[in-house]
Scaffold this motif. Structure first.
Motif: not given
Length: 340
Positions: A145-151, A157-163
């Motif tokens: 699972t990846m978080q995008v635009l909002r964290m 380390d578990v749910f990477p974040f890209a924005s």
């Protein structure tokens, strides 16, 4: 993140073949009762959960990715979702797209449903609020699972974040207006204390303070209606303000309409820079200056990153931000004189 147990894991644990496990899952009469009990005991020991929908998708040579978006009515998020969906499709993955309408309860229900339907991965632009239980359930299920635009979950380390590099966008927009001679510049829109608002305001504050200028912030829901009302409010109550950086293009569009109604000429009487550079920015009149986030490319890149994780085991970096740029148009530069 702990990997979900597979049929192969169950087969190894039970000391049988993969096909035998499959026959047990299908309730085949060909399997002896002692073997069935042995396989079922291994499934219980490994916490293996059979998902028939996911199995059907795998049998059809495809996978299912859950794409959960906080507000699909916003063109920015719609473009992101469409671009990501097409990138997944090109690699043979089906996409289940859900709109949570900025509601953490709907988001929790959607996450639960997608887990139950056996998605291969989740790409989430999350709603703010709620608790960590939904992400805890994702972690237990072992779904990439990846978080995008909002964290909203700091376990990157578990749910990477890209924005996107919103702070740089704020700096570019503010510097642009300062270089045009503006001194009284406001930041308009965005809900107060939301991380996304603070990110977009950070560059604005930095440049204003470096120039010895006063920062002025008008919070509000990032909508056209709010922007339209703010145009009237600024004209009526804050006549010294000569320019605005808007939290989003929707706010900027509303201000554009509002100023047009009261006879304020953008680029001359007042200057505006939006944020996101949605397609409408180049179609309205006067054309809207905006911080371009290249949403379509970001959607594709996010999907490609997710695919590398699913297919190759390449875990994304914990945090990654992509570059932005300023596109200056008429709303800040002024409308060029027409040739006769």
């Amino acid at each position: 993140m702990k990997k979900r147990p597979t049929i192969l894991d169950v087969a190894r644990h039970a000391g049988v073949s993969k096909s035998t496990v499959s026959l047990v899952l299908q309730n085949s009469p060909l399997v002896r009762e002692t073997t069935r009990r042995q396989v079922e005991a291994s499934m219980a020991a490994l916490n293996y959960v059979y998902n028939r929908a996911a199995a059907n998708l795998r049998g059809a040579g495809t996978g299912l990715v859950g794409l959960i978006i906080n507000d699909l009515r916003n063109p920015f998020f719609t473009e992101f979702a469409a671009s990501a969906q097409m990138a997944f499709s090109r690699r043979g993955f089906a996409t289940a797209i859900a709109n949570t309408n900025e509601d953490p309860e709907i988001q929790a229900q959607t996450i639960d449903s997608m887990i139950e339907h056996g998605v291969s991965a989740l790409l989430i632009s999350p709603a703010y609020g709620g608790d960590a239980s939904s992400f805890d359930r994702i972690e237990r299920a072992g779904i990439p699972t990846m978080q995008v635009l909002r964290m909203v979950d700091e376990r990157t380390d578990v749910f990477p974040f890209a924005s996107l590099d919103y702070a740089t966008g704020g700096r570019l927009a503010t510097r642009h207006l300062v270089e045009l001679g503006c001194r009284n510049i406001a930041f308009v829109g965005g809900l107060e204390d939301r991380p996304i608002t603070l990110e977009r305001m950070a560059g604005y504050r930095e440049i204003m303070e470096a120039e010895g200028l006063e920062t002025r912030y008008f919070s509000g829901r990032p909508s056209r209606a709010f922007g339209r009302e703010m145009a009237r409010t600024l004209k009526r109550d804050h006549g010294d303000i000569e320019a605005a950086i808007c939290f989003s293009d929707l706010v900027a569009m509303g201000m554009l309409f509002g100023f047009a109604e009261i006879g304020v000429e953008l680029g001359k009487d007042f200057r505006i820079v939006g944020f996101d550079d949605i397609e409408e920015c180049s179609l309205v009149f006067p054309q809207l200056s905006s911080v371009r986030c290249d949403t379509a490319r970001f959607g594709e890149t996010s999907a490609e990153t997710m695919l590398r994780w699913i297919e190759e085991g390449a875990h994304p970096p914990a945090i990654r931000r992509y570059p932005v740029e300023l596109v200056a148009r008429h709303s800040s530069l002024g409308v060029p004189l027409r040739r006769t």
